[in-house]
Design a protein around this motif. Structure first.
Motif, PDB file in Angstrom:
ATOM      1  N   GLY A 102      14.049  -7.592 -54.348  1.00 30.09           N
ATOM      2  CA  GLY A 102      12.612  -7.443 -54.155  1.00 30.09           C
ATOM      3  C   GLY A 102      11.925  -7.152 -55.481  1.00 30.09           C
ATOM      4  O   GLY A 102      12.526  -6.581 -56.399  1.00 30.09           O
ATOM      5  N   SER A 103      10.648  -7.546 -55.605  1.00 29.88           N
ATOM      6  CA  SER A 103       9.849  -7.281 -56.812  1.00 29.88           C
ATOM      7  C   SER A 103       8.924  -6.100 -56.560  1.00 29.88           C
ATOM      8  O   SER A 103       8.242  -6.046 -55.531  1.00 29.88           O
ATOM      9  CB  SER A 103       9.007  -8.512 -57.186  1.00 29.88           C
ATOM     10  N   THR A 104       8.879  -5.161 -57.514  1.00 30.89           N
ATOM     11  CA  THR A 104       8.091  -3.937 -57.328  1.00 30.89           C
ATOM     12  C   THR A 104       6.962  -3.790 -58.342  1.00 30.89           C
ATOM     13  O   THR A 104       6.100  -2.927 -58.172  1.00 30.89           O
ATOM     14  CB  THR A 104       8.986  -2.704 -57.457  1.00 30.89           C
ATOM     15  N   TYR A 105       6.961  -4.587 -59.422  1.00 30.08           N
ATOM     16  CA  TYR A 105       5.936  -4.527 -60.461  1.00 30.08           C
ATOM     17  C   TYR A 105       5.803  -3.127 -61.070  1.00 30.08           C
ATOM     18  O   TYR A 105       4.718  -2.693 -61.433  1.00 30.08           O
ATOM     19  CB  TYR A 105       4.586  -5.020 -59.908  1.00 30.08           C
ATOM     20  N   ARG A 106       6.910  -2.410 -61.146  1.00 31.06           N
ATOM     21  CA  ARG A 106       6.966  -1.057 -61.706  1.00 31.06           C
ATOM     22  C   ARG A 106       5.976  -0.122 -61.010  1.00 31.06           C
ATOM     23  O   ARG A 106       5.351   0.732 -61.641  1.00 31.06           O
ATOM     24  CB  ARG A 106       6.707  -1.078 -63.218  1.00 31.06           C
ATOM     25  N   ASP A 107       5.846  -0.273 -59.726  1.00 34.11           N
ATOM     26  CA  ASP A 107       4.934   0.543 -58.928  1.00 34.11           C
ATOM     27  C   ASP A 107       5.764   1.474 -58.044  1.00 34.11           C
ATOM     28  O   ASP A 107       6.519   1.013 -57.180  1.00 34.11           O
ATOM     29  CB  ASP A 107       4.044  -0.375 -58.070  1.00 34.11           C
ATOM     30  N   VAL A 126      21.322   0.832 -53.506  1.00 34.23           N
ATOM     31  CA  VAL A 126      20.195   0.175 -54.173  1.00 34.23           C
ATOM     32  C   VAL A 126      20.250   0.420 -55.677  1.00 34.23           C
ATOM     33  O   VAL A 126      20.494   1.541 -56.122  1.00 34.23           O
ATOM     34  CB  VAL A 126      18.836   0.676 -53.626  1.00 34.23           C
ATOM     35  N   ILE A 127      20.018  -0.651 -56.436  1.00 32.18           N
ATOM     36  CA  ILE A 127      19.841  -0.570 -57.889  1.00 32.18           C
ATOM     37  C   ILE A 127      18.366  -0.815 -58.176  1.00 32.18           C
ATOM     38  O   ILE A 127      17.777  -1.768 -57.659  1.00 32.18           O
ATOM     39  CB  ILE A 127      20.704  -1.622 -58.609  1.00 32.18           C
ATOM     40  N   VAL A 128      17.774   0.052 -58.991  1.00 29.93           N
ATOM     41  CA  VAL A 128      16.345  -0.036 -59.287  1.00 29.93           C
ATOM     42  C   VAL A 128      16.149  -0.252 -60.783  1.00 29.93           C
ATOM     43  O   VAL A 128      16.693   0.491 -61.597  1.00 29.93           O
ATOM     44  CB  VAL A 128      15.601   1.251 -58.862  1.00 29.93           C
ATOM     45  N   ILE A 129      15.364  -1.271 -61.132  1.00 34.84           N
ATOM     46  CA  ILE A 129      14.999  -1.518 -62.526  1.00 34.84           C
ATOM     47  C   ILE A 129      13.507  -1.254 -62.659  1.00 34.84           C
ATOM     48  O   ILE A 129      12.693  -2.034 -62.152  1.00 34.84           O
ATOM     49  CB  ILE A 129      15.302  -2.966 -62.958  1.00 34.84           C
ATOM     50  N   SER A 130      13.146  -0.142 -63.271  1.00 39.44           N
ATOM     51  CA  SER A 130      11.726   0.118 -63.504  1.00 39.44           C
ATOM     52  C   SER A 130      11.511   1.022 -64.702  1.00 39.44           C
ATOM     53  O   SER A 130      10.511   0.913 -65.389  1.00 39.44           O
ATOM     54  CB  SER A 130      11.071   0.739 -62.265  1.00 39.44           C
ATOM     55  N   SER A 131      12.440   1.954 -64.950  1.00 44.80           N
ATOM     56  CA  SER A 131      12.356   2.858 -66.098  1.00 44.80           C
ATOM     57  C   SER A 131      11.151   3.783 -66.024  1.00 44.80           C
ATOM     58  O   SER A 131      10.684   4.295 -67.033  1.00 44.80           O
ATOM     59  CB  SER A 131      12.315   2.057 -67.418  1.00 44.80           C
ATOM     60  N   LEU A 132      10.608   3.987 -64.821  1.00 45.19           N
ATOM     61  CA  LEU A 132       9.469   4.888 -64.668  1.00 45.19           C
ATOM     62  C   LEU A 132       9.880   6.324 -64.995  1.00 45.19           C
ATOM     63  O   LEU A 132      11.009   6.740 -64.734  1.00 45.19           O
ATOM     64  CB  LEU A 132       8.929   4.824 -63.239  1.00 45.19           C
ATOM     65  N   ALA A 133       8.939   7.074 -65.552  1.00 42.92           N
ATOM     66  CA  ALA A 133       9.233   8.458 -65.912  1.00 42.92           C
ATOM     67  C   ALA A 133       9.456   9.324 -64.680  1.00 42.92           C
ATOM     68  O   ALA A 133      10.273  10.235 -64.690  1.00 42.92           O
ATOM     69  CB  ALA A 133       8.100   9.023 -66.767  1.00 42.92           C
TER      70      ALA A 133
END
Length: 348
Positions: A102-107, A126-133
């Protein structure tokens, strides 16, 4: 309309002259608990009747599905397609898991919504790619029984976390790219990025500044911000790079050495500079950070810092699909520079 006959586990049991529980044990990998001739008879019955166990029934029994979730900022970015391929290959071959993307747009809100959907459908990895703080929504998913890996982000110092983290050495990647430009004689340097500070971007910029400072260029090294991305996020980052390249082409005082946030932005930068009448690398040199396959196909070929994508993908799958909790943090330091034709000495 006639209904097709569906082979059941009871049919297999009658054909093999065993109990349904014996067939279940064979299907679930517990065949070593029975005599070899019994196991072989069940396997022969399964093949003869072409029996396929119901995935729905397995989910109802275990509350889980054999799926691995992968949340990426945008599937339009080919770098995430590369990562997905490596994750899927390891997940299928090693653990028999299928991939759900799925695409999350770093949201963070979109990521949290995906977690709700996946939990409801029995997905527990689940693996998440976003690098959000901020990762509170990831911690919440772990508390509800999900195993979560965060890619391209270090663990927050001083904050114990049940979320696993796998990241390349982004500081070294930024430092290595900048040092390469310095080694070619560049004194006017810039790091080209977009608005929004993720942990990986911060580390790359820190590496850029460290290399510039070591070369005595701390006062002149710049960070050029292309502004906020629109709602499509990472999928338009090449266009942002192109717009910045056009702006730089019109600036007679432009830097001669550019380190791009990633390869897609670097390719956009080169396109914009070319459209603006500036030659790469004769007038401006460009270095990317990623390992995108398109870097070798561009004209000129893009010099970049190659990240260990395959090794990181395998580590994430093994950590999330294996036994026990994922490790809090794994930093992969084997980044390396791949030289192509986008870097030369600055113009005299």
């Amino acid at each position: 309309m006639p209904v097709a006959n569906v082979t059941t586990i009871q049919d297999v049991a009658r054909h093999a002259e065993v109990s349904a529980s014996t067939v279940s044990n064979v299907l679930n990998g517990r065949g070593d608990r029975m005599r070899p001739e019994t196991r072989e008879r069940v396997q022969a019955a399964i093949a003869a009747l072409q029996f396929r166990p119901s995935k729905l029934a397995q989910q109802l029994k275990t509350g889980q599905t054999p799926l691995l979730g992968l949340l990426v900022p945008s599937m339009a970015n080919p770098m995430y397609g590369f990562i997905a391929r490596e994750v899927e290959s390891c997940a299928q071959e090693r653990f028999g898991l299928r991939l759900l993307i799925g695409s999350t747009y770093r949201d963070a809100a979109k990521e949290a919504a995906f977690f709700e959907d996946m939990l409801a459908h029995g997905v527990r990895r689940v693996i998440v790619i976003s690098s959000l703080a901020e990762e509170r929504h990831l911690e919440s998913a772990v508390e509800r029984g999900m195993a979560v890996m965060s890619y391209d982000r270090r663990a927050t110092p001083g904050q114990p976390s049940a979320v696993g983290h796998v990241t390349p050495d982004n500081f070294e990647a930024g430092r290595l790219a900048t040092a390469h430009l310095v080694a070619h004689g560049h004194r006017r340097l810039a790091f080209v990025t977009v608005a929004g500070m993720t942990m990986s971007r911060r580390d790359k910029m820190a590496g850029f500044h460290a290399a510039a400072t070591a070369a005595g260029l701390a006062g002149s090294a710049k960070v050029l911000d292309g502004g906020p991305l629109d709602e499509y996020g990472d999928s338009v980052i090449a266009e942002v790079g192109r717009a910045m390249g056009l702006q730089l082409a019109a600036d007679p005082e432009r830097p001669t050495g550019l380190v791009a946030l990633n390869d897609l932005m670097a390719l956009g930068l080169m396109a914009g500079l070319r459209e603006g009448g500036v030659a790469v690398p004769r007038q401006v040199s460009v270095v990317g950070i990623d390992g995108l396959f398109l870097a070798a196909l561009s004209n000129p070929g893009l010099t970049h810092v190659q990240l260990p994508i395959r090794e990181m993908a395998q580590a994430m799958v093994e950590a999330i699909a294996g036994e026990g909790a994922p490790p809090p943090e794994q930093i992969f330091r084997q980044v390396r520079l791949v030289e192509r034709a986008s870097v030369a000495a600055p113009p005299q």
